[in-house]
Enzyme design. Structure first.
Site, PDB file in Angstrom:
ATOM      1  CG  PHE A 102      -3.766  -1.271  -3.733  1.00 53.54           C
ATOM      2  CD1 PHE A 102      -4.814  -1.329  -4.643  1.00 53.54           C
ATOM      3  CD2 PHE A 102      -3.519  -2.391  -2.939  1.00 53.54           C
ATOM      4  CE1 PHE A 102      -5.592  -2.468  -4.765  1.00 53.54           C
ATOM      5  CE2 PHE A 102      -4.290  -3.542  -3.050  1.00 53.54           C
ATOM      6  CZ  PHE A 102      -5.339  -3.576  -3.970  1.00 53.54           C
ATOM      7  CG  PHE A 104      -1.848  -1.069   1.414  1.00 53.64           C
ATOM      8  CD1 PHE A 104      -3.083  -1.019   0.795  1.00 53.64           C
ATOM      9  CD2 PHE A 104      -1.538  -2.181   2.192  1.00 53.64           C
ATOM     10  CE1 PHE A 104      -3.999  -2.061   0.943  1.00 53.64           C
ATOM     11  CE2 PHE A 104      -2.445  -3.219   2.352  1.00 53.64           C
ATOM     12  CZ  PHE A 104      -3.677  -3.163   1.725  1.00 53.64           C
ATOM     13  CG  ASP A 105       1.057   5.880  -1.717  1.00 59.34           C
ATOM     14  OD1 ASP A 105       2.060   6.180  -1.042  1.00 59.34           O
ATOM     15  OD2 ASP A 105       0.332   6.724  -2.271  1.00 59.34           O
ATOM     16  N   GLY A 106       0.815   5.281   1.167  1.00 58.47           N
ATOM     17  CA  GLY A 106       0.226   5.871   2.367  1.00 58.47           C
ATOM     18  C   GLY A 106      -0.873   6.871   2.065  1.00 58.47           C
ATOM     19  CG  ASP A 159      -2.182   8.898  -4.471  1.00 62.58           C
ATOM     20  OD1 ASP A 159      -2.371  10.121  -4.406  1.00 62.58           O
ATOM     21  OD2 ASP A 159      -1.148   8.360  -4.019  1.00 62.58           O
TER      22      ASP A 159
END
Length: 312
Positions: free
Chosen positions: A291, A178-180, A293
């Site tokens: 993942f 995961f990105d933060g 954004d």
């Protein structure tokens, strides 16, 4: 909410209880490589596409970007049931498709060919098939169509856009990165950064250090993963989770760690990249799905062959 036009129950698979399971919906173009067929549909129209799919219904489709992720999820189910055959907190996979049931037989046959543990195939003629996600209690939706993903996010379902790419054969356990900000966490600090630059963002983080960050679009999915992971010791867990964030560890890492602690979300490894490219560390981790954004990070992941999902 009405049921989809046609739901095919896969009788080869033990059906899960959707009130207990972690339900993941994938579209056919996320799980299989249908780029040639999609091109045919766009250029020659629906009837030609249906004729092609019918003529090839016994020819398995090649794996797509989310294929290895689904296989790894299946491995987790096997390990959970080995330790407790009565366990109901399992992954439940359903395929959501805009195909008609007739042209969708190739998809059903392909899943069976590869031994994929898919509980249901939902063939929906509606333009917006995401209206059925809530009725199936879907916690994560993966699609190769941007409109689908945006519609699902508007409906409050964790969703991400899958980019078609060649994916290497995968190994287990399930590895999820995961990105933060704007993925696990809210985009509040990103917004401050856009308006006030890096110095403004740093000041904001220092002022808010004791306050947990807001929830990002994939928090609920990550929390359920964490709950499953707790069924195992760290050494024997079939799930490994990672945080790979552009934040710097020195200035902006403390709040991220405090937020995870406040949520009770244990992450196996965290990398604070301080704006450095994520590709090299992703190549090392070799996740089944990443993942983020940021489209530049997705591109970097694709360059090193990592299956990527964009959270718009």
């Amino acid at each position: 909410m009405a049921e989809p036009e046609s739901t095919i129950i896969n009788t080869d698979v033990k059906q899960k209880d959707p009130s207990e399971a972690l339900v993941i919906a994938v579209t056919t173009r996320a799980i299989f490589n249908l780029e040639e067929e999609h091109k045919l549909y766009m250029e020659k129209g629906k009837e030609e596409y249906i004729r092609h799919q019918r003529a090839n219904q016994d020819k398995p489709l090649p794996p797509g970007t989310a294929f290895a992720f689904i296989q790894a999820v299946q491995y987790v189910n096997e390990k959970i049931l080995e330790s407790n055959p009565a366990e109901k907190d399992l992954f439940d996979i359903l395929v959501l498709s805009n195909n008609s049931p007739e042209s969708g037989m190739r998809i059903v046959n392909s899943a069976k060919h590869y031994g994929l543990e898919i509980s249901k195939f939902c063939f929906v003629s509606d333009e917006d098939s995401t209206q059925y996600l809530k009725s199936h209690r879907v916690k994560l939706f993966l699609s190769a169509d941007r409109t689908d993903v945006c519609n699902a996010l508007r409906r409050g379902v964790s969703s991400a856009l899958i980019f078609q790419q060649e994916v290497q054969a995968s190994s287990t356990p399930l590895r999820v990165v995961f990105d933060g900000d704007a993925v696990l966490f809210s985009d509040e600090t990103d917004q401050v950064f856009q308006e006030q630059g890096l110095e403004g963002a740093l000041q904001y983080e220092r002022a808010m250090e004791a306050v947990p960050m807001g929830e990002g679009p994939l928090k609920a999915f990550a929390m359920h993963l964490g709950k499953m992971r707790k069924k195992f010791s760290q050494e024997k867990s079939p799930i490994r989770t990672y945080l790979v964030t552009a934040r710097s560890g020195r200035d902006m890492g403390i709040r991220a760690i405090k937020t995870l602690r406040e949520w009770g979300l244990a992450i196996d490894e965290a990398f604070f990249m301080d704006g450095a490219p994520k590709g090299p560390i992703l190549a090392q981790i070799q996740p089944h799905i990443f993942f983020d954004d940021g489209l530049h990070n997705i591109q970097g992941a694709q360059e090193v062959g990592v299956p990527s999902a964009w959270v718009p």
